[in-house]
Write a protein that holds these residues in place. Structure first.
Motif, PDB file in Angstrom:
ATOM      1  N   GLU A  67       0.838  -1.201   0.000  1.00 12.67           N
ATOM      2  CA  GLU A  67       0.000   0.000   0.000  1.00 12.67           C
ATOM      3  C   GLU A  67       0.874   1.252   0.000  1.00 12.67           C
ATOM      4  O   GLU A  67       1.940   1.272   0.630  1.00 12.67           O
ATOM      5  CB  GLU A  67      -0.901   0.024   1.239  1.00 12.67           C
ATOM      6  CG  GLU A  67      -2.083  -0.915   1.157  1.00 12.67           C
ATOM      7  CD  GLU A  67      -3.153  -0.435   0.196  1.00 12.67           C
ATOM      8  OE1 GLU A  67      -3.027   0.697  -0.321  1.00 12.67           O
ATOM      9  OE2 GLU A  67      -4.091  -1.204  -0.063  1.00 12.67           O
ATOM     10  N   LEU A  68       0.407   2.238  -0.693  1.00  9.33           N
ATOM     11  CA  LEU A  68       1.145   3.505  -0.725  1.00  9.33           C
ATOM     12  C   LEU A  68       0.859   4.311   0.531  1.00  9.33           C
ATOM     13  O   LEU A  68      -0.240   4.268   1.079  1.00  9.33           O
ATOM     14  CB  LEU A  68       0.727   4.314  -1.959  1.00  9.33           C
ATOM     15  CG  LEU A  68       1.080   3.710  -3.324  1.00  9.33           C
ATOM     16  CD1 LEU A  68       0.419   4.524  -4.437  1.00  9.33           C
ATOM     17  CD2 LEU A  68       2.577   3.689  -3.528  1.00  9.33           C
ATOM     18  N   THR A  69       1.827   5.088   0.953  1.00  7.42           N
ATOM     19  CA  THR A  69       1.609   6.010   2.062  1.00  7.42           C
ATOM     20  C   THR A  69       0.893   7.238   1.520  1.00  7.42           C
ATOM     21  O   THR A  69       0.836   7.479   0.307  1.00  7.42           O
ATOM     22  CB  THR A  69       2.949   6.444   2.684  1.00  7.42           C
ATOM     23  OG1 THR A  69       3.692   7.195   1.700  1.00  7.42           O
ATOM     24  CG2 THR A  69       3.754   5.243   3.131  1.00  7.42           C
ATOM     25  N   GLU A  72       3.255   9.270  -0.541  1.00  9.81           N
ATOM     26  CA  GLU A  72       3.486   8.722  -1.882  1.00  9.81           C
ATOM     27  C   GLU A  72       2.306   9.006  -2.807  1.00  9.81           C
ATOM     28  O   GLU A  72       2.493   9.326  -3.984  1.00  9.81           O
ATOM     29  CB  GLU A  72       3.738   7.214  -1.783  1.00  9.81           C
ATOM     30  CG  GLU A  72       5.084   6.869  -1.154  1.00  9.81           C
ATOM     31  CD  GLU A  72       5.228   5.388  -0.865  1.00  9.81           C
ATOM     32  OE1 GLU A  72       6.370   4.877  -0.953  1.00  9.81           O
ATOM     33  OE2 GLU A  72       4.205   4.735  -0.549  1.00  9.81           O
ATOM     34  N   ILE A  73       1.114   8.909  -2.264  1.00 12.49           N
ATOM     35  CA  ILE A  73      -0.082   9.203  -3.062  1.00 12.49           C
ATOM     36  C   ILE A  73      -0.063  10.654  -3.517  1.00 12.49           C
ATOM     37  O   ILE A  73      -0.296  10.962  -4.694  1.00 12.49           O
ATOM     38  CB  ILE A  73      -1.357   8.919  -2.245  1.00 12.49           C
ATOM     39  CG1 ILE A  73      -1.509   7.411  -2.026  1.00 12.49           C
ATOM     40  CG2 ILE A  73      -2.591   9.467  -2.953  1.00 12.49           C
ATOM     41  CD1 ILE A  73      -2.627   7.038  -1.077  1.00 12.49           C
ATOM     42  N   GLN A  74       0.249  11.558  -2.590  1.00 13.40           N
ATOM     43  CA  GLN A  74       0.267  12.975  -2.941  1.00 13.40           C
ATOM     44  C   GLN A  74       1.382  13.295  -3.937  1.00 13.40           C
ATOM     45  O   GLN A  74       1.232  14.205  -4.762  1.00 13.40           O
ATOM     46  CB  GLN A  74       0.421  13.833  -1.677  1.00 13.40           C
ATOM     47  CG  GLN A  74      -0.813  13.797  -0.774  1.00 13.40           C
ATOM     48  CD  GLN A  74      -2.097  14.068  -1.542  1.00 13.40           C
ATOM     49  OE1 GLN A  74      -2.205  15.061  -2.274  1.00 13.40           O
ATOM     50  NE2 GLN A  74      -3.068  13.181  -1.394  1.00 13.40           N
ATOM     51  N   GLU A  75       2.454  12.548  -3.882  1.00 11.78           N
ATOM     52  CA  GLU A  75       3.538  12.747  -4.843  1.00 11.78           C
ATOM     53  C   GLU A  75       3.063  12.384  -6.247  1.00 11.78           C
ATOM     54  O   GLU A  75       3.353  13.095  -7.224  1.00 11.78           O
ATOM     55  CB  GLU A  75       4.749  11.902  -4.453  1.00 11.78           C
ATOM     56  CG  GLU A  75       5.965  12.112  -5.359  1.00 11.78           C
ATOM     57  CD  GLU A  75       6.423  13.560  -5.425  1.00 11.78           C
ATOM     58  OE1 GLU A  75       6.819  14.002  -6.528  1.00 11.78           O
ATOM     59  OE2 GLU A  75       6.374  14.242  -4.383  1.00 11.78           O
ATOM     60  N   PHE A  76       2.320  11.291  -6.386  1.00  9.76           N
ATOM     61  CA  PHE A  76       1.754  10.912  -7.681  1.00  9.76           C
ATOM     62  C   PHE A  76       0.748  11.972  -8.159  1.00  9.76           C
ATOM     63  O   PHE A  76       0.682  12.294  -9.352  1.00  9.76           O
ATOM     64  CB  PHE A  76       1.066   9.552  -7.595  1.00  9.76           C
ATOM     65  CG  PHE A  76       2.002   8.384  -7.710  1.00  9.76           C
ATOM     66  CD1 PHE A  76       2.868   8.272  -8.799  1.00  9.76           C
ATOM     67  CD2 PHE A  76       2.017   7.391  -6.748  1.00  9.76           C
ATOM     68  CE1 PHE A  76       3.736   7.196  -8.913  1.00  9.76           C
ATOM     69  CE2 PHE A  76       2.887   6.305  -6.849  1.00  9.76           C
ATOM     70  CZ  PHE A  76       3.747   6.215  -7.936  1.00  9.76           C
ATOM     71  N   TYR A 103      -0.815  -0.138  -8.987  1.00 12.09           N
ATOM     72  CA  TYR A 103      -1.396  -0.058  -7.642  1.00 12.09           C
ATOM     73  C   TYR A 103      -2.929  -0.156  -7.734  1.00 12.09           C
ATOM     74  O   TYR A 103      -3.644   0.780  -7.366  1.00 12.09           O
ATOM     75  CB  TYR A 103      -1.011   1.258  -6.964  1.00 12.09           C
ATOM     76  CG  TYR A 103       0.476   1.462  -6.815  1.00 12.09           C
ATOM     77  CD1 TYR A 103       1.164   0.879  -5.759  1.00 12.09           C
ATOM     78  CD2 TYR A 103       1.189   2.225  -7.740  1.00 12.09           C
ATOM     79  CE1 TYR A 103       2.538   1.061  -5.621  1.00 12.09           C
ATOM     80  CE2 TYR A 103       2.558   2.406  -7.606  1.00 12.09           C
ATOM     81  CZ  TYR A 103       3.223   1.821  -6.550  1.00 12.09           C
ATOM     82  OH  TYR A 103       4.575   1.992  -6.414  1.00 12.09           O
ATOM     83  N   PRO A 104      -3.450  -1.284  -8.220  1.00 16.62           N
ATOM     84  CA  PRO A 104      -4.898  -1.396  -8.466  1.00 16.62           C
ATOM     85  C   PRO A 104      -5.760  -1.450  -7.219  1.00 16.62           C
ATOM     86  O   PRO A 104      -6.975  -1.333  -7.310  1.00 16.62           O
ATOM     87  CB  PRO A 104      -5.007  -2.703  -9.262  1.00 16.62           C
ATOM     88  CG  PRO A 104      -3.838  -3.503  -8.805  1.00 16.62           C
ATOM     89  CD  PRO A 104      -2.739  -2.514  -8.595  1.00 16.62           C
ATOM     90  N   ASN A 105      -5.166  -1.621  -6.061  1.00 18.33           N
ATOM     91  CA  ASN A 105      -5.952  -1.683  -4.826  1.00 18.33           C
ATOM     92  C   ASN A 105      -5.840  -0.423  -3.979  1.00 18.33           C
ATOM     93  O   ASN A 105      -6.376  -0.377  -2.877  1.00 18.33           O
ATOM     94  CB  ASN A 105      -5.536  -2.889  -3.984  1.00 18.33           C
ATOM     95  CG  ASN A 105      -6.198  -4.161  -4.470  1.00 18.33           C
ATOM     96  OD1 ASN A 105      -7.002  -4.115  -5.391  1.00 18.33           O
ATOM     97  ND2 ASN A 105      -5.862  -5.277  -3.879  1.00 18.33           N
ATOM     98  N   ILE A 110      -6.479   5.878  -6.881  1.00 16.65           N
ATOM     99  CA  ILE A 110      -7.375   5.694  -8.030  1.00 16.65           C
ATOM    100  C   ILE A 110      -8.369   6.838  -8.121  1.00 16.65           C
ATOM    101  O   ILE A 110      -8.552   7.441  -9.180  1.00 16.65           O
ATOM    102  CB  ILE A 110      -8.124   4.350  -7.915  1.00 16.65           C
ATOM    103  CG1 ILE A 110      -7.146   3.180  -8.065  1.00 16.65           C
ATOM    104  CG2 ILE A 110      -9.228   4.243  -8.960  1.00 16.65           C
ATOM    105  CD1 ILE A 110      -7.739   1.840  -7.721  1.00 16.65           C
ATOM    106  N   TRP A 111      -8.992   7.135  -6.977  1.00 16.79           N
ATOM    107  CA  TRP A 111     -10.021   8.187  -6.984  1.00 16.79           C
ATOM    108  C   TRP A 111      -9.411   9.557  -7.298  1.00 16.79           C
ATOM    109  O   TRP A 111      -9.936  10.310  -8.123  1.00 16.79           O
ATOM    110  CB  TRP A 111     -10.731   8.224  -5.626  1.00 16.79           C
ATOM    111  CG  TRP A 111     -11.592   9.434  -5.493  1.00 16.79           C
ATOM    112  CD1 TRP A 111     -12.773   9.687  -6.132  1.00 16.79           C
ATOM    113  CD2 TRP A 111     -11.306  10.604  -4.711  1.00 16.79           C
ATOM    114  NE1 TRP A 111     -13.239  10.930  -5.795  1.00 16.79           N
ATOM    115  CE2 TRP A 111     -12.364  11.509  -4.928  1.00 16.79           C
ATOM    116  CE3 TRP A 111     -10.274  10.964  -3.859  1.00 16.79           C
ATOM    117  CZ2 TRP A 111     -12.404  12.748  -4.306  1.00 16.79           C
ATOM    118  CZ3 TRP A 111     -10.310  12.188  -3.238  1.00 16.79           C
ATOM    119  CH2 TRP A 111     -11.366  13.070  -3.466  1.00 16.79           C
TER     120      TRP A 111
END
Length: 350
Positions: A67-69, A72-76, A103-105, A110-111
Motif C-alpha cells: 500500500e502507498l503512504t 506517496e499518493i500525494q507525490e503521484f 497499484y490497483p488496490n 485511483i479516486w
C-alpha cells in the motif's frame, strides 16, 4: 497487500463468484473465502492455476506492491498535475493508467487520479474527450469498493455528476445508495433528479423537506451555543445568539411563538420584568399559530399532521402552569401584571 486481497480484486474483475473459482480450482468455496479474508493461504501447488485463472502473473499474485503512504499518493497527484501542464492529455492519461495498473488496490490514488483527469478534460480542450469515459468511470467504480466512506461517497458523487450530464437519470439515482440516509446530500441529489426528469412537484417537496430539516438542525446548534454562553455567564454572547436564532425563525417562517420563546430564559436571567411578561403574553397569544409554518409557501408541497384544538389548549394550560413557577419567576412576585396573567389562566381552567 495480502495475497487474499489480490485474489478478491482480480476475481471481481473477471466477474467470478467464490464458488466458481473454487469449482475451477478443485477446492471448496469456504476455502476461497478464507483466502480472501486472510484467514488462510492457498497451497503452493495452486498458485500457478490461480494466476492463470485470474489472468495475472504469479509475480503479481505473490509480490504485489505494498500500500502507498499518504505522502506517496500525494507525490503521484503532484506529478500528474505537473505533467498535465507540460504534456498532452493523452500522454499523461496513458502514464496515469500505468501507475494505477501498478497499484490497483489503492482506492485513494485511483479516486484522486480519476478526479484530476476528469476535471482536466472538462475545463480544458481535450481531443475526443469522451473516449476516456470508460476508463475514468471504471476507476470511479473501483473506488466505490473502498472501505473508506469518504472515498466511496466522493466516487459516487463523480459518477452521479457524469450520469447527470449524460441525462442518464435512472443510472444516476443508483449511486445515491452510497450516501447514508442521514446525509442531506442524498435527498438534495434526489431532488435534482426529480427536477431534471420533469417531476417538479416531487422536486419541490424534497427541497422543502431539506429546508425544514435544515432549520431544525441549525436551531439546535444555536441552542447548544447559547447554552455554552450561559454556562460561561456570557450574557452578551447569549443575547447575540438569541437574536440570530430569532432572525432565523423569521427567515424560515416558523411563526411568532418560536421567534419569541427563545428569548424567555435570557429575560429571566436579566430579571427584566417587562420583557419577561411581554414574552409570556406573546407566547400565549401565538400558541394557536404554533404550527403556522404549515401555511407558509416555503413548505406548500409538504404534508403536516393536523394539530387539533385540544392539543393547543393543553399546551396553553401547561405553559401557564410553567409561568407559575415561583422559583424561576420569583422576581415577579409583586408584579400585578404577572398575577393577572396567572389569574386569567385560572379563570380559563375553571
Amino acid at each position: 497487500m495480502q495475497i487474499g486481497c489480490v485474489i478478491r480484486e482480480y476475481r471481481k474483475r473477471k466477474n467470478l463468484t467464490q464458488e466458481e473459482v473454487a469449482n475451477r480450482l478443485g477446492v471448496t468455496a469456504p476455502a476461497v473465502n478464507k483466502w480472501e479474508n486472510g484467514v488462510s493461504y492457498p497451497d503452493i501447488t495452486l498458485l500457478a492455476p490461480i494466476a492463470r485463472l485470474l489472468d495475472i502473473t504469479t509475480d503479481r499474485l505473490l509480490s504485489f506492491q505494498k500500500e502507498l503512504t499518504d505522502e506517496e499518493i500525494q507525490e503521484f497527484v503532484r506529478e500528474t498535475d505537473t505533467r498535465l501542464k507540460e504534456e498532452t492529455f493523452e500522454k499523461v492519461f496513458e502514464w496515469a493508467k500505468g501507475i494505477l495498473e501498478k497499484y490497483p488496490n489503492c482506492e485513494q490514488l485511483i479516486w484522486q487520479i480519476a478526479v484530476i483527469l476528469d476535471a482536466r478534460r472538462m475545463t480544458h480542450a481535450v481531443d475526443d474527450a469522451s473516449k476516456y469515459d470508460d476508463d475514468i468511470n471504471k476507476w470511479y467504480e473501483r473506488a466505490l469498493e473502498s472501505e473508506e466512506e469518504e472515498i466511496r461517497v466522493r466516487a459516487a458523487d463523480s459518477l452521479f455528476g457524469f450520469c447527470l450530464r449524460k441525462e442518464q437519470y435512472e443510472k444516476a439515482e443508483t449511486y445515491l445508495r452510497y450516501y447514508s440516509k442521514q446525509n442531506p446530500e442524498r435527498k438534495r441529489k434526489q431532488a435534482v433528479i426529480y427536477e431534471k426528469s420533469g417531476r417538479i412537484a416531487e422536486a419541490y417537496k424534497a427541497y422543502e423537506e431539506l429546508l425544514f430539516s435544515e432549520y431544525q438542525r441549525i436551531c439546535i446548534l444555536f441552542h447548544n451555543l447559547y447554552m455554552l454562553a450561559m454556562q460561561e455567564q456570557n450574557l452578551e454572547k447569549a443575547r447575540m445568539l438569541v437574536d440570530k436564532n430569532s432572525e432565523l425563525t423569521k427567515v424560515f417562517e416558523m411563526g411568532e411563538y418560536r421567534e419569541v420563546s427563545g428569548r424567555l430564559e435570557l429575560a429571566v436571567a436579566d430579571k427584566d420584568e417587562e420583557e419577561t411578561l411581554d414574552i409570556m403574553e406573546r407566547m400565549l397569544a401565538s400558541i394557536d399559530e404554533i404550527c403556522g409554518f404549515v401555511k407558509s409557501p416555503l413548505y406548500e408541497h409538504m404534508t403536516f399532521r393536523e394539530v387539533n384544538a385540544e392539543f393547543l389548549e393543553n399546551l396553553k394550560r401547561n405553559l401557564r402552569k410553567n409561568f407559575q413557577d415561583e422559583e424561576a419567576f420569583h422576581f415577579l412576585k409583586e408584579n400585578q401584571r404577572w398575577k393577572k396573567l396567572l389569574n386569567d389562566g385560572k379563570k380559563i381552567s375553571d
